[in-house]
Design a protein around this motif. Structure first.
Motif, PDB file in Angstrom:
ATOM      1  N   THR A 711      20.146 -12.027  25.302  1.00 25.71           N
ATOM      2  CA  THR A 711      19.686 -10.690  25.724  1.00 25.71           C
ATOM      3  C   THR A 711      18.168 -10.605  25.739  1.00 25.71           C
ATOM      4  OG1 THR A 711      19.751  -9.798  23.460  1.00 25.71           O
ATOM      5  CG2 THR A 711      21.766  -9.626  24.765  1.00 25.71           C
ATOM      6  N   ILE A 714      16.441 -10.489  29.068  1.00 20.44           N
ATOM      7  CA  ILE A 714      16.463  -9.277  29.894  1.00 20.44           C
ATOM      8  C   ILE A 714      15.102  -8.594  29.787  1.00 20.44           C
ATOM      9  CG2 ILE A 714      17.602  -7.071  30.280  1.00 20.44           C
ATOM     10  CD1 ILE A 714      20.096  -8.221  28.956  1.00 20.44           C
ATOM     11  N   GLN A 715      14.424  -8.434  30.900  1.00 20.33           N
ATOM     12  CA  GLN A 715      13.061  -7.908  30.872  1.00 20.33           C
ATOM     13  C   GLN A 715      13.025  -6.404  30.627  1.00 20.33           C
ATOM     14  OE1 GLN A 715      10.394  -9.934  30.896  1.00 20.33           O
ATOM     15  NE2 GLN A 715      11.955 -11.551  30.856  1.00 20.33           N
ATOM     16  N   SER A 719      17.742  -1.850  29.185  1.00 22.23           N
ATOM     17  CA  SER A 719      18.936  -2.654  29.470  1.00 22.23           C
ATOM     18  C   SER A 719      19.192  -3.644  28.348  1.00 22.23           C
ATOM     19  CB  SER A 719      18.769  -3.399  30.803  1.00 22.23           C
ATOM     20  OG  SER A 719      18.576  -2.491  31.864  1.00 22.23           O
ATOM     21  N   ARG A 720      18.111  -4.217  27.835  1.00 26.06           N
ATOM     22  CA  ARG A 720      18.266  -5.179  26.743  1.00 26.06           C
ATOM     23  C   ARG A 720      18.898  -4.514  25.529  1.00 26.06           C
ATOM     24  NH1 ARG A 720      12.981  -7.741  24.107  1.00 26.06           N
ATOM     25  NH2 ARG A 720      12.697  -8.475  26.255  1.00 26.06           N
ATOM     26  N   SER A 723      22.620  -3.828  25.876  1.00 27.92           N
ATOM     27  CA  SER A 723      23.412  -5.045  25.675  1.00 27.92           C
ATOM     28  C   SER A 723      23.483  -5.414  24.205  1.00 27.92           C
ATOM     29  CB  SER A 723      22.805  -6.202  26.469  1.00 27.92           C
ATOM     30  OG  SER A 723      22.808  -5.928  27.861  1.00 27.92           O
TER      31      SER A 723
END
Length: 829
Positions: A711, A714-715, A719-720, A723
């Motif tokens: 994870t 994920i930039q 969103s990171r 997750s």
């Protein structure tokens, strides 16, 4: 609709019921010493048994007297029912915007009446059951002794009577609704007829208990006159009459002199409190009768006189109250040989009580039963003398010191509070000459309010209202503090001292609304009441040999009593029962559950399972929580006094101190919590880090390591985090809630003070990352591919740092739910 119904409708519109149902849940409070109203009673001597009639005729007359007593008790209970009818409704309306009476006024008007009703209901039930056997030789002495031993409740009612009458008179004039209730009450007759009565006035409802306490003594005299000397009841009835006569004598003495005694030169002292307390002089414990006067504390030895003579007290020692300092500590550490002897004594008492319970009707012989009951009382007195662990040290300005021991923290606080009020008030210093002390000691017989130590062995074995089994208490939260504070709750239960009768929560975070959600459990044998005390830990800087250190002590916030024997044990055994107790200014929310079951003989103290190096799920299951106590206690202690400590969690405490605290957590949680309060705050933070570091399985499960690492690629931060939180939800409940609890602590409290403590979110992630998150095996992925150690540390730190950056972390649940469908009620104390 008549006026009475209009008044009831008003109360019902404020969510109040005026009926008598549920009265056992409302208003139970201990008696306090006030001015006693005078009672008129004739001088009573032990009556001589008449010899002009045969034994059979005497027994027939005795049955007539007993039936008359039963009928009189039935009438009195109906009178008390009528007196109590409006109480719950008035109590409920007191919490509304338009109360009929305030809570304090309701408390004053109905003081001790629910307790009197309960005592006489128990006496009536026992008397009725035995009279149903139609046996002319039936024994009643134990019932009368039990009734007389509760005459102290009448003492509280009598002392409060004038205040109650004054409140009724004022409120009757000022409030039409209350006047309607007070002047329109009804006593239900046996033939379903109703008799109108009023609340206040001579020979009306509020006067009934005053009239009854005198009749009890006269009834005993009549019963003894018709009891043959050789009857098995004769000695018990004699003792009951003696106690009743002594009680009335004390009441009359106090009503005439406000519990004062005249000394030389016309000076007078007033008795404020008395009772039996363990005195430790020169290392020897003795049960003594203490008398607290307006300006001194007197310790006496009771000398029981022979038949026909008056009991006496012998002088032991005294301390003037002027300048008297008190300090209490919990002296739980006892010599090993003392612990063994007490365990042996408890085991013998337990087995003997079981034998008596299995022989309730004296089938093995009345002599055997009486002898063993006496033996049980003697053993309980021995236990009462040598088992207390709460020590109260008394120090006077003249360098005289004495040490007292109490079995109950509640009782200790009662005495300490009474002493404190006198030492801080305006005392009438009378001086203590030898002549005055002798006068005081000799006057104790008439002034005493307590006749004998309270022994559970005197409680009838057949009393079904006593709780035997496991009582669980879940302390949830409190409200009502005037300023933020750290608070903990201490709970005590009464009963035989076979098992541990006290437990306490950890100290809460500094808050206006303390939260604990902590479960306490007790094995009880003969429990009738539960004492709830709220304390605030306090610290005073002391300088000893030029070394400054914090000395901790507990400041009582308030206390109350919940009568367990008045609760419905059937409903308690089915589900958790949620209640809100009014503990002074605080409202404490708790849940109760009772599991009746046979008890085993007390054994050696059960060794507490270890906490460190044990899977966290196992520790949480043992404690019945979702966040182990070691984590919560350390976090709350750091929040209480470590937020401004530079480098908190980065700078560790002394290794030996950390190992010492770890060992205590593994053996005695209560002792560990006590030591936390005086330990260096860096030692506390070191214990918390060590706990996570030594977990067999990391707090964040190892099988999530690689998924969490991915994870990080994920930039988009949002969103990171979505997750990562989704992955966290798949972890076990205990691990997830403990992790969230720690994250909230570090993010919302420690890092908020980073300007002072220099602990940024990255610093905290660097400290905790390697402890909270580890790969499945050192240096290996699931598929056996090696991982760079340096990269492993980066992953650990970055994962924890990402969680700390989240603004939407779910709240942690610290304890298991205690049944959301449980009954909710407020019990006012």
């Amino acid at each position: 609709m008549n006026v009475y119904q209009e008044a009831l409708s008003y109360l019902e519109s404020h969510h109040a019921a005026a009926g008598g149902e549920g009265l056992e849940d409302v208003f139970h409070e201990e008696a306090v010493s006030c001015f006693l109203s005078p009672l008129c009673s004739e001088s009573i001597d032990f009556p001589d048994t008449p010899t002009s009639c045969s034994r059979e005729e005497m027994l027939e007359k005795r049955l007539v007297v007993l039936r008359g007593i039963l009928e009189s008790e039935e009438v009195y209970l109906r009178e008390l029912d009528a007196l109590l009818a409006p109480m719950k409704a008035l109590r409920a309306s007191a919490g509304t915007s338009q109360p009929v009476l305030s809570s304090q006024q309701v408390q004053t008007v109905f003081y001790q009446i629910p307790e009197l009703k309960d005592i006489h209901q128990s006496f009536y039930s026992g008397l009725k059951a035995r009279l149903g056997s139609h046996n002319s030789e039936l024994e009643m002495g134990d019932l009368f002794l039990k009734l007389v031993n509760h005459l102290g409740l009448y003492g509280g009612f009598i002392e409060n009577y004038e205040k109650a009458v004054e409140v009724v008179r004022k409120c009757t004039q000022a409030n039409p609704l209350f006047r309607t209730l007070a002047e329109t009450l009804y006593i239900n007759g046996a033939d379903k007829a109703r008799t109108a009565c009023t609340l206040e006035g001579k020979r009306t409802l509020l006067y009934k208990p005053l009239d009854r306490v005198t009749k009890t003594t006269l009834v005993l005299r009549d019963l003894l006159k018709t009891t043959p000397v050789e009857h098995k009841d004769y000695a018990a009835l004699q003792e009951a009459l003696r106690l009743s006569q002594s009680f009335l004598s004390g009441v009359n003495e106090s009503s005439q002199s406000k519990r004062e005694v005249t000394l030389t030169h016309g000076m007078r002292r007033q008795l404020m409190r008395d009772g039996f307390v363990v005195d430790a002089s020169e290392g020897v414990r003795s049960l003594r009768h203490f008398f607290l006067y307006t300006d001194l504390l007197l310790c006496t030895r009771f000398k029981h006189a022979g038949r026909g003579k008056q009991d006496q007290y012998r002088f032991s020692w005294y301390l003037p109250l002027a300048g008297l300092r008190t300090r209490w500590v919990a002296d739980h550490e006892q010599p090993p040989d003392t612990t063994v002897r007490l365990l042996t004594l408890r085991t013998k008492m337990f087995l003997l009580r079981q034998q008596l319970q299995q022989n309730p009707k004296g089938t093995r012989g009345l002599t055997w039963t009486a002898r063993n009951r006496k033996k049980l009382e003697q053993m309980e007195l021995l236990l009462l003398t040598h088992s207390p662990v709460y020590r109260l040290d008394l120090h006077s300005p003249s360098d005289k010191s004495h040490t007292l021991f109490f079995s109950s923290l509640y009782e200790l606080e009662e005495w300490r509070d009474a002493i404190h009020k006198l030492t801080t008030g305006k005392m009438r210093l009378c001086g203590a000459t030898t002549e005055n002390l002798l006068t005081l000691t000799s006057a104790c017989v008439k002034l005493r309010m307590t006749q004998q130590p309270h022994l559970h062995s005197s409680v009838a074995a057949e009393d079904g209202k006593l709780l035997c089994g496991t009582v669980s208490v879940a302390i949830h939260s409190a409200s009502g503090l005037q300023e933020p504070a750290c608070v903990y709750v201490c709970v005590e239960v009464d009963g035989y001292e076979f098992y541990d009768k006290r437990a306490q929560t950890h100290s809460s975070v500094r808050s206006l609304n303390p939260l604990w959600d902590q479960e306490l459990s007790f094995l009880v044998d003969g429990a009738q009441k539960m004492m709830v005390l709220c304390f605030k830990p306090c610290y005073v800087m002391k300088c000893i040999n030029k070394i400054h250190a914090n000395e901790s002590f507990a400041q009582l916030q308030n206390k109350t009593i919940l009568k367990l024997n008045l609760l419905d044990s059937t409903s308690l055994s089915c589900r958790w029962r949620r209640q809100t107790l009014q503990v002074g200014q605080l409202e404490v929310t708790l849940s109760l559950k009772y599991c009746p079951h046979p008890l085993e003989a007390p054994g050696a103290p059960i060794q507490q399972p270890p906490v460190f190096c044990v899977p966290i799920e196992k520790v949480a299951q043992q404690e019945g929580v979702l966040v182990p106590h070691v984590v919560r206690c350390c976090v709350e202690e750091v929040e209480r006094r470590g937020m401004d400590e530079v480098g908190i969690y980065r700078i560790s405490g002394t290794a030996t101190d950390i190992c010492s605290l770890k060992a205590v957590f593994n053996t005695n949680l209560r002792e560990a919590v006590t030591r936390l309060r005086s330990a260096e705050v860096n030692t506390v933070s070191g214990v918390l880090k060590l706990y996570f570091r030594e977990l067999p399985e990391p707090l964040v499960p190892s099988d999530l390591f690689q998924s969490l690492a991915k994870t990080l690629d994920i930039q988009d931060m949002n969103s990171r985090l979505v997750s990562m939180l989704s992955l966290l939800q798949s972890s076990p409940d205990v691990s997830r809630n403990t992790f969230l609890y720690l994250m909230h602590h570090l993010q919302s409290r420690v890092a908020k003070r980073q300007d002072v403590n220099k602990m940024t979110l990255m610093n905290l992630a660097t400290v905790f990352g390697p402890s909270l998150l580890r790969p499945p095996a050192a240096g290996l992925e699931h598929n056996g591919v090696t991982v760079d150690i340096s990269q492993e540390v980066v992953i650990q730190v970055q994962v924890v740092f990402s969680f700390l950056q989240s603004n939407n972390l779910p709240e942690a649940q610290t304890s298991l739910p205690y049944g959301s469908d449980t009954e909710e009620e407020t019990t006012h104390m």
